[in-house]
Design a protein around this motif. Structure first.
Motif, PDB file in Angstrom:
ATOM      1  N   PHE A   1       0.860  -1.183   0.000  1.00 32.77           N
ATOM      2  CA  PHE A   1       0.000   0.000   0.000  1.00 32.77           C
ATOM      3  C   PHE A   1       0.897   1.234   0.000  1.00 32.77           C
ATOM      4  O   PHE A   1       1.960   1.231   0.616  1.00 32.77           O
ATOM      5  N   LEU A   2       0.463   2.290  -0.698  1.00 37.42           N
ATOM      6  CA  LEU A   2       1.261   3.526  -0.809  1.00 37.42           C
ATOM      7  C   LEU A   2       0.483   4.732  -0.262  1.00 37.42           C
ATOM      8  O   LEU A   2       0.151   5.654  -1.005  1.00 37.42           O
ATOM      9  N   PRO A   3       0.210   4.765   1.022  1.00 38.83           N
ATOM     10  CA  PRO A   3      -0.554   5.902   1.552  1.00 38.83           C
ATOM     11  C   PRO A   3       0.205   7.217   1.485  1.00 38.83           C
ATOM     12  O   PRO A   3      -0.408   8.287   1.544  1.00 38.83           O
ATOM     13  N   TRP A   4       1.525   7.158   1.325  1.00 38.28           N
ATOM     14  CA  TRP A   4       2.349   8.370   1.216  1.00 38.28           C
ATOM     15  C   TRP A   4       2.174   9.028  -0.161  1.00 38.28           C
ATOM     16  O   TRP A   4       2.463  10.202  -0.322  1.00 38.28           O
TER      17      TRP A   4
ATOM     18  N   ASP B   1     -26.296 -17.190   4.083  1.00 31.55           N
ATOM     19  CA  ASP B   1     -25.934 -18.606   4.191  1.00 31.55           C
ATOM     20  C   ASP B   1     -24.446 -18.776   3.898  1.00 31.55           C
ATOM     21  O   ASP B   1     -23.939 -18.282   2.879  1.00 31.55           O
ATOM     22  N   ALA B   2     -23.730 -19.466   4.767  1.00 26.20           N
ATOM     23  CA  ALA B   2     -22.272 -19.599   4.636  1.00 26.20           C
ATOM     24  C   ALA B   2     -21.867 -20.222   3.310  1.00 26.20           C
ATOM     25  O   ALA B   2     -20.898 -19.770   2.671  1.00 26.20           O
ATOM     26  N   ALA B   3     -22.587 -21.230   2.873  1.00 19.08           N
ATOM     27  CA  ALA B   3     -22.240 -21.915   1.623  1.00 19.08           C
ATOM     28  C   ALA B   3     -22.414 -20.980   0.428  1.00 19.08           C
ATOM     29  O   ALA B   3     -21.588 -20.969  -0.499  1.00 19.08           O
ATOM     30  N   ARG B   4     -23.468 -20.178   0.452  1.00 15.62           N
ATOM     31  CA  ARG B   4     -23.696 -19.262  -0.661  1.00 15.62           C
ATOM     32  C   ARG B   4     -22.686 -18.109  -0.651  1.00 15.62           C
ATOM     33  O   ARG B   4     -22.255 -17.641  -1.698  1.00 15.62           O
ATOM     34  N   ILE B   5     -22.303 -17.667   0.528  1.00 16.30           N
ATOM     35  CA  ILE B   5     -21.274 -16.625   0.612  1.00 16.30           C
ATOM     36  C   ILE B   5     -19.950 -17.169   0.085  1.00 16.30           C
ATOM     37  O   ILE B   5     -19.245 -16.494  -0.677  1.00 16.30           O
ATOM     38  N   LYS B   6     -19.613 -18.391   0.475  1.00 18.39           N
ATOM     39  CA  LYS B   6     -18.376 -19.024  -0.014  1.00 18.39           C
ATOM     40  C   LYS B   6     -18.372 -19.057  -1.537  1.00 18.39           C
ATOM     41  O   LYS B   6     -17.383 -18.687  -2.188  1.00 18.39           O
ATOM     42  N   ALA B   7     -19.463 -19.484  -2.138  1.00 23.26           N
ATOM     43  CA  ALA B   7     -19.545 -19.560  -3.600  1.00 23.26           C
ATOM     44  C   ALA B   7     -19.447 -18.171  -4.230  1.00 23.26           C
ATOM     45  O   ALA B   7     -18.826 -17.997  -5.287  1.00 23.26           O
ATOM     46  N   ALA B   8     -20.007 -17.176  -3.560  1.00 20.66           N
ATOM     47  CA  ALA B   8     -20.041 -15.823  -4.126  1.00 20.66           C
ATOM     48  C   ALA B   8     -18.682 -15.140  -4.086  1.00 20.66           C
ATOM     49  O   ALA B   8     -18.443 -14.202  -4.866  1.00 20.66           O
ATOM     50  N   PHE B   9     -17.780 -15.574  -3.206  1.00 21.92           N
ATOM     51  CA  PHE B   9     -16.438 -14.981  -3.180  1.00 21.92           C
ATOM     52  C   PHE B   9     -15.773 -15.073  -4.557  1.00 21.92           C
ATOM     53  O   PHE B   9     -14.988 -14.194  -4.939  1.00 21.92           O
ATOM     54  N   TRP B  10     -16.089 -16.123  -5.305  1.00 22.34           N
ATOM     55  CA  TRP B  10     -15.469 -16.305  -6.628  1.00 22.34           C
ATOM     56  C   TRP B  10     -15.960 -15.263  -7.639  1.00 22.34           C
ATOM     57  O   TRP B  10     -15.350 -15.107  -8.701  1.00 22.34           O
ATOM     58  N   SER B  11     -17.034 -14.536  -7.314  1.00 23.43           N
ATOM     59  CA  SER B  11     -17.555 -13.498  -8.220  1.00 23.43           C
ATOM     60  C   SER B  11     -17.143 -12.097  -7.796  1.00 23.43           C
ATOM     61  O   SER B  11     -17.459 -11.131  -8.481  1.00 23.43           O
ATOM     62  N   VAL B  12     -16.467 -11.964  -6.663  1.00 27.87           N
ATOM     63  CA  VAL B  12     -16.043 -10.643  -6.195  1.00 27.87           C
ATOM     64  C   VAL B  12     -15.077 -10.028  -7.202  1.00 27.87           C
ATOM     65  O   VAL B  12     -14.172 -10.685  -7.712  1.00 27.87           O
ATOM     66  N   ASP B  13     -15.266  -8.744  -7.481  1.00 30.80           N
ATOM     67  CA  ASP B  13     -14.390  -8.059  -8.431  1.00 30.80           C
ATOM     68  C   ASP B  13     -14.554  -6.553  -8.248  1.00 30.80           C
ATOM     69  O   ASP B  13     -15.551  -5.969  -8.658  1.00 30.80           O
ATOM     70  N   PHE B  14     -13.597  -5.912  -7.573  1.00 30.97           N
ATOM     71  CA  PHE B  14     -13.611  -4.460  -7.437  1.00 30.97           C
ATOM     72  C   PHE B  14     -12.192  -3.985  -7.143  1.00 30.97           C
ATOM     73  O   PHE B  14     -11.307  -4.780  -6.834  1.00 30.97           O
ATOM     74  N   THR B  15     -11.974  -2.693  -7.263  1.00 28.16           N
ATOM     75  CA  THR B  15     -10.654  -2.124  -7.039  1.00 28.16           C
ATOM     76  C   THR B  15     -10.489  -1.733  -5.582  1.00 28.16           C
ATOM     77  O   THR B  15     -11.122  -0.787  -5.098  1.00 28.16           O
ATOM     78  N   GLY B  16      -9.658  -2.482  -4.887  1.00 28.44           N
ATOM     79  CA  GLY B  16      -9.358  -2.172  -3.503  1.00 28.44           C
ATOM     80  C   GLY B  16      -8.273  -1.116  -3.410  1.00 28.44           C
ATOM     81  O   GLY B  16      -7.798  -0.584  -4.417  1.00 28.44           O
ATOM     82  N   LEU B  17      -7.849  -0.816  -2.193  1.00 26.03           N
ATOM     83  CA  LEU B  17      -6.830   0.211  -1.998  1.00 26.03           C
ATOM     84  C   LEU B  17      -5.472  -0.215  -2.516  1.00 26.03           C
ATOM     85  O   LEU B  17      -4.612   0.631  -2.764  1.00 26.03           O
ATOM     86  N   ASN B  18      -5.255  -1.520  -2.656  1.00 25.36           N
ATOM     87  CA  ASN B  18      -3.949  -1.974  -3.171  1.00 25.36           C
ATOM     88  C   ASN B  18      -4.079  -2.817  -4.433  1.00 25.36           C
ATOM     89  O   ASN B  18      -3.239  -3.669  -4.705  1.00 25.36           O
TER      90      ASN B  18
END
Length: 387
Positions: free
Chosen positions: A278-281, A333-350
């Motif tokens: 990360f480059l907060p500077w 639901d934990a199982a559905r959240i687990k499956a949905a992690f594979w669809s996550v796509d966004f620009t984080g801070l790093n």
């Protein structure tokens, strides 16, 4: 307050999913477990991560929450201890009923938690740990946004020749994190034609490293690579200065907190090089400058020291990643959240947060690939060396 597309990096459709849930859905808060070291040797770092997570939760809730419900962080202290980390995970899952967790800072802590994830089929977002075993051991409930040491070494490889490394010694914390970093960096360096010298270890609570440093001083290596947490790094730099050990120093692991090192080690840290994620500077050089500027400003508004942002951003991005997984799942639901992690796509801070498969076929963990930078402490300031 920024728009949700700025804070979370979401498209219009997903923003609506965050704000509104299906008819007849539960209305209570969505509980997210947070398993971090708030006491013990890693307490400072764990506290930074938790405070970053709180900023994300407040931001998300101010925009209407997820699926029309507020998110609630259930925060527990793993005491910088692997046994405690595993017990905390079990409590968060069984007693606190959290369908997803974030944790557990250190690699040994995370590795201790992982069997519980498999036992209870509950996903966890790994925000800091860098041991390769975390994503290669066949645990499909692990999704990591921090780089494993092998990925960090891969990113550092193009810099090796430019820096002029010839022979490298190591001194690392004697746990999965430190030993794994030494092995991964040594392999990469050998492939680049760099000689590997001594590999010294130190316990995570060690205060006196004079015996190891005396060996390193007598070595003919031109560079020392160090993997440890910030308080121990500070001690090392002071002890190196006292011994007159003047070699190139490069730290790994992305958890060095350079501003805290400057404050605590003073001139003893001058000239040291650090790999960071990360480059907060230099917010303008980060992948999402507006989000970076917002996060840093919010951190300062809460009265926190700027030094903490190099750790706290992990908690901020971690909770935002979990929120997007829950939104995409349309469910707690934990199982559905687990499956949905594979669809996550966004620009984080790093960098872009999206998960590639890592590990044995059919039991893959998820690994995101953040940006990695080399910075130098020069005259009490963080600068980016020209390579």
């Amino acid at each position: 307050m920024p728009s949700l597309t700025l804070g979370l990096g979401l498209g219009v459709g997903l923003a609506l999913a965050l704000a509104s849930g299906p008819a007849g859905a539960e209305t209570g808060p969505i509980r997210i477990g947070v398993n971090e070291p708030l006491t013990g040797p890693f307490a400072a770092s764990g506290t930074y991560v938790v405070n970053g997570a709180k900023i994300a939760a407040d931001e998300i809730n101010a925009q209407g929450g997820v699926l029309g419900r507020r998110i609630e962080l259930v925060i527990e202290d793993n005491k910088s201890n692997p046994t405690e980390a595993a017990a905390v995970a079990e409590k968060l899952i069984t007693s606190d009923k959290t369908p997803v967790m974030m944790g557990a800072w250190g690699s040994s802590l995370t590795l201790a938690v992982m069997p519980k994830l498999a036992d209870y089929e509950t996903p966890m977002l790994v925000e800091t740990s860098s041991s390769g075993k975390i994503t290669t051991s066949g645990n499909p409930y692990v999704f990591r946004i921090s780089p494993p040491s092998a990925l960090e070494a891969e990113a550092f490889a193009p810099m090796v020749e430019k820096i002029g490394l010839k022979k490298v010694d190591f001194i690392v914390i004697n746990n999965d994190w430190g030993r794994g970093a030494a092995a991964d960096f040594a392999k990469m360096l050998k492939d680049k034609g760099v000689a590997i010298g001594l590999v010294e270890t130190m316990d995570q609570g060690a205060q006196d490293m004079s015996a190891q440093l005396a060996k390193l001083k007598g070595s003919d290596a031109d560079t020392i690579m160090i993997t440890s947490a910030v308080d121990q790094l500070t001690l090392l730099f002071k002890q190196m200065s006292a011994l007159g050990l003047k070699k190139r120093v490069i730290t790994t692991g992305g958890s060095q907190n350079p501003d805290q090192i400057i404050a605590q080690a003073g001139g003893a840290a001058d000239g040291t090089l650090h790999l960071t994620t990360f480059l907060p500077w230099y917010p303008e050089k980060t992948p999402n400058p507006k989000a970076t500027a917002y996060f840093i400003e919010e951190w300062k508004k809460r009265g926190f020291q700027f030094a903490g942002v190099t750790e706290s951003f992990r908690g901020y991005d971690g909770i935002r990643t979990i929120a997007q997984a829950i939104a995409k799942a349309g469910s707690t639901d934990a199982a559905r959240i687990k499956a949905a992690f594979w669809s996550v796509d966004f620009t984080g801070l790093n960098g872009q947060i999206r998960f590639a498969k890592s590990g044995p076929a059919g039991r893959e963990s998820g690994q995101s690939k953040p940006e990695i930078y080399l910075i130098r402490i020069d005259g009490g300031r963080v600068v980016m060396p020209e390579l």
